[in-house]
Design a protein around this motif. Structure first.
Motif, short mmCIF file in Angstrom:
data_model
loop_
_atom_site.label_atom_id
_atom_site.label_comp_id
_atom_site.label_asym_id
_atom_site.label_seq_id
_atom_site.Cartn_x
_atom_site.Cartn_y
_atom_site.Cartn_z
N VAL A 1 -14.81 21.34 -29.39
CA VAL A 1 -14.50 22.67 -29.91
C VAL A 1 -13.21 22.59 -30.73
O VAL A 1 -12.18 22.12 -30.25
N GLY A 2 -13.29 23.09 -31.97
CA GLY A 2 -12.10 23.11 -32.81
C GLY A 2 -11.63 21.72 -33.15
O GLY A 2 -12.37 20.73 -33.13
N GLY A 3 -10.36 21.63 -33.49
CA GLY A 3 -9.80 20.35 -33.84
C GLY A 3 -10.10 19.99 -35.27
O GLY A 3 -10.74 20.74 -36.02
N PRO A 4 -9.66 18.85 -35.72
CA PRO A 4 -9.83 18.46 -37.13
C PRO A 4 -11.29 18.25 -37.48
O PRO A 4 -12.07 17.71 -36.69
N GLU A 5 -11.68 18.69 -38.69
CA GLU A 5 -13.06 18.53 -39.13
C GLU A 5 -13.41 17.07 -39.36
O GLU A 5 -14.57 16.69 -39.30
N ASN A 6 -12.40 16.27 -39.66
CA ASN A 6 -12.68 14.85 -39.92
C ASN A 6 -12.63 14.01 -38.66
O ASN A 6 -12.55 12.79 -38.73
N ARG A 7 -12.69 14.66 -37.52
CA ARG A 7 -12.70 13.92 -36.26
C ARG A 7 -13.90 12.96 -36.24
O ARG A 7 -15.00 13.29 -36.67
N VAL A 8 -13.67 11.78 -35.76
CA VAL A 8 -14.74 10.79 -35.63
C VAL A 8 -14.99 10.55 -34.15
O VAL A 8 -14.10 10.10 -33.43
N LEU A 9 -16.17 10.88 -33.70
CA LEU A 9 -16.53 10.69 -32.30
C LEU A 9 -17.50 9.51 -32.19
O LEU A 9 -18.36 9.32 -33.04
N SER A 10 -17.37 8.79 -31.14
CA SER A 10 -18.26 7.66 -30.93
C SER A 10 -19.58 8.13 -30.34
O SER A 10 -19.80 9.31 -30.11
#
Length: 1314
Positions: free
Chosen positions: A884-893
């Motif tokens: 939820v939220g946070g930077p749009e460019n977050r990279v999740l594994s």
């Protein structure tokens, strides 16, 4: 346009007409031009002479002399040239310019902006003249038909007319002469004329009064254009033209003819019958029936087709069209054939059929017959499919046609209205032949309804035949009352019937119309897709039944569906007869469903009563559908793809559903052979015509019955995107979005379901003319989410081969912009749920699981044909986790879900971003199909977000899961259910006595945290929460992670003595040391060393040398392992968006923005929170770490805490924060230290004098036992690490053996199951 100046010159001629008596402008020289034509009027010649005299007098009021004389211009126009602005030679020009409209748009017209720059030139010596502005300026010119004061209009007719006079009576005309060739004729408001002759080719006929065709004589009106302000009657409903009398209007002229103008905004071009009054054209049909169907197949070479019904009155010489029953070949070819009847039809009363004889043999096969007669087919017994046959000419005695043969600029009939509502045309058109009408280059159909000011009266078109229409047959604009019944449209270029989006919903009736052969115009642009169809309905029709679209090089029906509440199963509707169904045959796309709502909506778009067969692309398709869909009473047969639905919905949506009832889906029936319809036709990125097979399955399959639906987050077409102009609304934004069913964007709805109730599958073969066919499979471009599919009441007819039922296996399709592989959730999470056992023929609530992911299956599953696992004892439900939220460019594994019951794990990669055509990011979601009443470990191999959302889409309250969420770092977690913070005392099972992990029997939202294992345990239960089903988001859980310092200490105290009082004292002492609020400190675990040893320290007991000593110390219970956390200071409240963006509505009467959830102690109670971890909080926590470490290093920690302690470890949350450059997130992970003694008794904490001096304390000799224990512990850790490595190796060996034994004979895809 070349005739625009003429249009303006024509206006004054109209103004000069004298009202009150018939008026004729006769030709003086006998030439085919009107007398005193506008381009040679005296006023024009005077002004033209002035222009010629002024051409060398300088332009732009500054003396600029053009190198050559500019083109001849209309003096009534603002004279605009490439070199400048000519001074106004006459006051009339000023008046016309001043009368430019105030509104910036005239309907359907362009607004043009001209930018000019006036400059000086030293070389040429040019200088701006007096009053000429310098610099740049802009001026906007808006073309319009009329001056600001309005077009000249006649007075509306009085209640009565003068006595009727005959056209042929010369005494009734000026000078006693009948109107001649190219004369302009005006019938004033009180005039009443009976047309009783064949007129010469008039120029314009202006009917302000009444003109009626003689009902006793054959009459023809020849004209360039007809303007109807009053009444034009060619028979009425009460008195139709008698059968033995013929009435015709023939329109003549070219594109360069003078433009007709009646009212502002009604763009009429020329060669038109324009009606702002009343038009009645009612003939008497010469045959009893306009169209029918074949009774049996007409083979190649046949000359005597057998038709259904009594058609004995289809006499010799009549022309008929036999529709195609094979795929079309765009742009202009179908297998429709036109022949003439050469003998008297023969009617057989016993079979109720008629045999006709044709003038030449048929070139193609035209099918007719029952396509399934099996006893098992109870949903739709004995369906009959057949080619249509329509009578094309000679049916009516009233004709409207274009005079020239094969002229692209044909005639047009416009029933219109003025924007102010003062004029409104009304039409009753019945039993009329429209021949070669319409204007391709002006997109003008044969018959157009264009009510600019709205419509009050009903217009009706019935039993008419439209042949060879150039740009559509009927178009309706701003219509609110229109009926189209029993009409025939043959060989129409572009759409046969187009009801524009400006018309009213639920106001247009279409019954029993047939469109045979709808084609792309040969001059149509081939660089971009211009979607057309036999019936293009941009508004919801009031009635739509019994219509047929036969042979279209594009689509049969493009329709805006009706909206109703969604329901599953049988609605109890009356069973439709087959002749009441709308039918599409031999089209590229049978039925295309337009967006049903302006925005997302939860009602169902109703598609009821349809037959689509022999569709070269798809039977039923949607592109940007934003509503739920219910399909009822549908027959799909012999299509390349039976059904492929694409939707566009918000990513937070959970209400999306598709429902189907009484659907029959057939593969290759008796209507198909291997000689035709083997290669599909579809639009593609580089194919705006559809000459090749561009579908998402391409030529890999011959036929596919149903493909799983797909929901994306961005639209493909101009209507949904809000682009203007947008004509038609399905115009693609970019060509790369095609074909219709291909993925574009990323995942849309968070959750959706498809319910297939009462579906019958028949005639499916795994080898169909050398290609496979399959009844049900997945969309190979749907890589983001595999939504649940539920089946009930499924019937497999004997004509379905076992290998052609369902395919969920590896895709061999590689030509699309994305390629389905087991890496993607949309493929590896594919599961079909057999609700009642009818899909598999087994137990209810069984599952079909894709072979892409054998870890979803269980040991009792059986693999079927390298396609799916058949799992009678397995139920799977849908779980979604979201960052939820946070930077749009977050990279999740990748995110792993490990099932505890059988040690199987599956992976989720989440939705994928769109990188190529219309780039868009993907949501940070992960989803799995999980087995209820089981436990799963969820592991994410990356820094976790601050807020997590979890949805367990399951309405069954008896089904629960426990999630064990692995966290790579220490956190304190808060649990919110539907926006409410869960009480630790009630829901944290670690606080219960004795402390325990949550169990499947605990309430929804129960949780616990194990700080040593770093696992957060959470129970989620199905059912309803405050009346909201879990399947639409009820009971959703929000987890908030708070940054902490996690401290592990060994405390010298018996476990029994470390009660709540001692714990509170311990917390107070720690708070005093750190100078913080005690509420920030929470003891998360207290265990004796014996308990710790039982959990993982048993290796010590293997050491015989220390066994007795260790047992004595452990059993005495004198040492405790205490883990406590210090939470960040004043954490912000949960942002309201964390709940508002959930897609779940707030509690009744409230808004999420107004709800500020209870935050951690000491936090603000108002304001918006942050979605990111706080860098300032990390800085403050790091300072507390240093204080603890310093106290430990100084050997005063036990003294300060008033209890013997050993600081074992300090861990600080280390995550990306809102301060990217912060260097304060350094942690002391696994920091260990020991006090110099384990037996010292510490006094109360005192404050030392910083100026005091102290002598160094004498070092205490090290306890050899302790040193030995430490050495053994280090060795034990190394041994455990080696053991873990061996366990992992053993696990993969066992897993490979297990998957080969239980799941498949082939090796499991290691990329899917790392």
């Amino acid at each position: 346009m070349p005739h625009r100046p003429v249009e303006r010159r024509r206006r004054k001629t109209a103004e000069g007409m004298r009202p009150g008596k018939p008026h004729i402008q006769q030709a003086k020289d006998g030439s085919q031009r009107p007398n005193a034509p506008p381009e040679e009027s005296e006023e024009f010649l005077r002004e033209e002479k002035q222009v010629r005299e002024e051409k060398n007098d300088g332009w732009m009021a500054g003396g600029l002399t053009p190198e050559k004389t500019p083109r001849r211009a209309d003096p009534r126009e603002a004279a605009i040239g490439l070199r400048g602005v000519r001074p106004d030679p006459a006051p009339s020009i000023e008046a016309l310019i001043d009368e430019q409209p105030e509104n910036p748009m005239v309907n359907g017209r362009l607004t043009t902006t001209l930018t000019m720059k006036v400059v000086g030139d030293n070389v040429s010596g040019y200088q701006a003249g007096p009053g000429t502005p310098g610099g740049s300026f802009r001026q906007q010119f808006t073309p319009r038909e009329c001056p600001k004061s309005g077009c000249p209009q006649p007075q509306k007719g009085a209640d009565g007319y003068l006595p009727q006079r005959r056209w042929s009576d010369a005494a009734g005309w000026p000078d006693g002469k009948l109107p001649g060739e190219m004369d302009n004729v005006v019938l004033p408001p009180e005039d009443n004329v009976l047309l009783d002759i064949v007129t010469p080719k008039l120029h314009w006929l202006d009917i302000q009064g009444k003109l009626e065709f003689d009902r006793a004589l054959n009459c023809t009106l020849n004209a360039h254009s007809v303007k109807v302000w009053g009444r034009l009657h060619m028979g009425t409903t009460e008195n139709p033209m008698p059968p033995n009398v013929k009435a015709e209007i023939v329109l003549w002229g070219s594109e360069q003819s003078i433009t007709v103008i009646m009212v502002e905004g009604l763009f009429l071009v020329n060669k038109v019958i324009s009606v702002l009054g009343e038009f009645s054209a009612v003939g008497t049909p010469r045959t009893s029936q306009a169209w029918t169907k074949l009774s049996q197949t007409a083979a190649i070479g046949s000359t005597q087709p057998v038709l259904m019904g009594n058609l004995a009155d289809w006499g010799p010489g009549s022309q008929v069209a036999i529709s195609a029953t094979e795929y079309p070949s765009p742009p202009q070819t179908t297998e429709t054939e036109v022949r003439r009847i050469t003998g008297m039809p023969v009617y057989d009363a016993n079979s109720d059929t008629t045999t006709i004889t044709l003038d030449s043999a048929l070139t193609h096969r035209h099918f007719a017959g029952v396509v399934d007669s099996s006893a098992e087919n109870t949903h739709w017994p004995r369906p009959f499919l057949a080619a249509a046959v329509a009578l094309l000419d000679g049916r009516s005695n009233v004709v409207l046609k274009t005079g020239e043969d094969w002229e692209e600029h044909g005639g047009e009939v416009v029933i219109g209205g003025s924007s102010d509502g003062n004029w409104e045309g009304i039409a009753t058109i019945s039993n009329v032949d429209f021949i070669r009408m319409g204007k391709f280059w002006y997109q003008a159909p044969a018959l157009k309804f264009n009510f600019l000011g709205g419509q009050k009266n009903m217009s009706r078109v019935e039993n008419c035949v439209f042949s060879y229409s150039q740009s559509g047959a009927i178009e309706a604009n701003y219509v609110s009352h229109l009926e189209l019944v029993d009409n025939v449209f043959h060989r129409t270029t572009r759409t046969a019937v187009w009801i524009r989006g400006t018309s009213s919903h639920d106001a247009v009736v279409l019954r029993r119309n047939i469109a045979i052969e709808t084609l792309r115009h040969p001059n149509e642009n081939t660089e971009w897709i211009r979607h057309f169809g036999s019936f293009y309905l941009e508004v919801r029709p009031a009635e739509l039944y019994g219509n047929v679209a036969a042979g279209s090089c594009d689509t049969g029906f493009i329709l805006r569906p009706q909206m109703k509440a969604c329901q599953k199963g049988d609605l109890g509707l009356a069973r439709l007869q087959q002749e009441e169904l709308n039918e599409a045959v031999a089209t590229m796309t049978g039925v295309f469903i337009l967006d049903a709502c302006q925005d997302d909506c939860d009602q169902c778009a109703q598609v009821h009563g349809l037959v689509a067969w022999k569709s070269a692309h798809g039977g039923i398709m949607s592109g940007d559908q934003n509503a739920n869909v219910r399909l009822d009473t549908i027959l799909l047969a012999d299509n390349h793809i039976g059904m492929a639905l694409r939707f566009v919905r918000a990513t937070t949506d959970m209400n999306h559903r598709t429902y189907s009832y009484n659907i029959s889906v057939f593969g290759s029936t008796a209507a198909s052979t291997c000689d035709a319809s083997t290669e599909c036709r579809a639009y593609g990125e580089t194919d705006a015509v559809g000459v090749a097979c561009n579908s998402v399955v391409g030529d890999y399959y011959r036929r596919v019955g149903i493909m799983t639906h797909m929901i994306n987050n961005i639209p493909k077409f101009c209507e949904a995107e809000g682009i203007t102009p947008c004509r038609p609304p399905t115009t693609p934004i970019k060509m790369c979005v095609m074909p219709w069913e291909e993925r574009m964007g990323s995942a849309g709805s968070r959750y959706s379901e498809s319910h297939w109730d009462g579906v019958t599958f028949g005639h499916w073969s795994s080898s169909d003319c050398g290609k496979p066919s399959v009844a049900f499979t997945y969309n190979p471009t749907n890589i983001d989410i595999a939504y649940p599919q539920f089946f009930t009441g499924v019937k497999w007819l004997p004509s379905v081969e076992a290998g052609a039922r369902v395919y969920l296996g590896e895709s061999g399709i590689t030509h699309n912009s994305v390629v389905a592989t087991g890496e993607f959730d949309g493929v590896n999470q594919l599961v079909l749920t057999d609700v009642d056992g009818s899909l598999l023929g087994s137990t209810p609530d069984a599952s079909l699981v894709t072979v892409y992911n054998p870890a979803l299956a269980i040991q009792t599953c059986t693999e079927v044909g390298s396609s799916y696992f058949q799992c009678p004892e397995l139920q799977l439900r849908y779980l979604t986790w979201e960052a939820v939220g946070g930077p749009e460019n977050r990279v999740l594994s990748k995110f792993k879900a490990w099932r505890a019951s059988d040690d199987r794990d599956t992976w989720s990669t989440g939705p994928q971003e769109e990188k190529t055509c219309l780039p868009v990011g993907a949501e940070h979601d992960r989803s799995w199909k999980l087995r209820p009443n089981d436990m799963y470990n969820l592991t994410m191999f990356t820094s976790p977000p601050k807020h997590h959302r979890l949805f367990w889409f399951n309405d069954n309250p008896d089904e629960t899961i426990r999630l064990d969420i692995f966290l790579t770092q220490p956190f304190r977690l808060e649990v919110y259910v539907d926006g409410s913070l869960m009480s630790e005392d009630l829901y944290d099972t670690a606080k219960k006595s004795p402390a325990r992990l949550p169990e499947l029997t605990d309430p929804h939202g129960s949780y616990a945290f194990d700080p040593q294992a770093r696992r957060f345990y959470l129970v989620m239960q199905g059912g309803f929460f405050d009346g909201r089903a879990a399947s639409v988001g009820g009971g959703f859980i929000l987890l908030r992670l708070l940054q902490v310092v996690q401290v592990t200490m060994t405390v010298s105290m018996p476990l029994a003595d470390f009660d709540s009082v001692e714990q509170d004292k311990f917390v107070s002492n720690v708070a005093a040391l750190l100078a913080i609020d005690p509420a920030r400190i929470k003891i998360v675990q207290v265990q004796s060393k014996a308990q710790v040893a039982a959990q993982g320290g048993r290796l010590l007991e293997a050491l015989e040398m220390l066994q007795a000593t260790l047992q004595e110390r452990l059993l005495q219970g004198e040492e405790l392992s205490v883990i406590f956390q210090i939470v960040e200071e004043n954490p912000e409240p949960v942002p309201g968006e964390a709940f508002a963006d959930s897609g779940v509505p707030p509690p009744a009467g409230q808004t999420w923005d107004a709800i500020v959830p209870t935050a951690a102690p000491g936090s603000p109670t108002t304001g918006s929170g942050s979605f990111e971890f706080s860098g300032a909080a990390i800085t403050e926590l790091a300072a507390l770490v240093q204080i603890l470490q310093n106290a430990s290093d100084a050997g005063v920690l036990s003294d300060i805490l008033q209890i013997p302690v050993v600081l074992e470890a300090i861990e600080l949350t280390d995550v990306p924060t809102d301060q990217a450059t912060s260097n304060t997130t350094t942690t002391s992970n696994n920091f260990t230290t020991t006090e110099t003694t384990l037996s010292t008794t510490f006094a109360s904490t005192t404050t030392s004098d910083p100026n005091a001096t102290t002598e160094p304390e004498e070092a205490v000799p090290e306890d050899p036992t302790v040193a030995l224990v430490q050495s053994i512990l280090i060795g034990a850790v190394v041994g455990v690490a080696v053991g873990i490595v061996m366990m992992v190796v053993g696990y993969f060996v066992r897993r490979r053996w297990y998957s080969n034994t239980v799941a498949t004979d082939e090796p499991a895809d290691e990329a899917l199951n790392p």
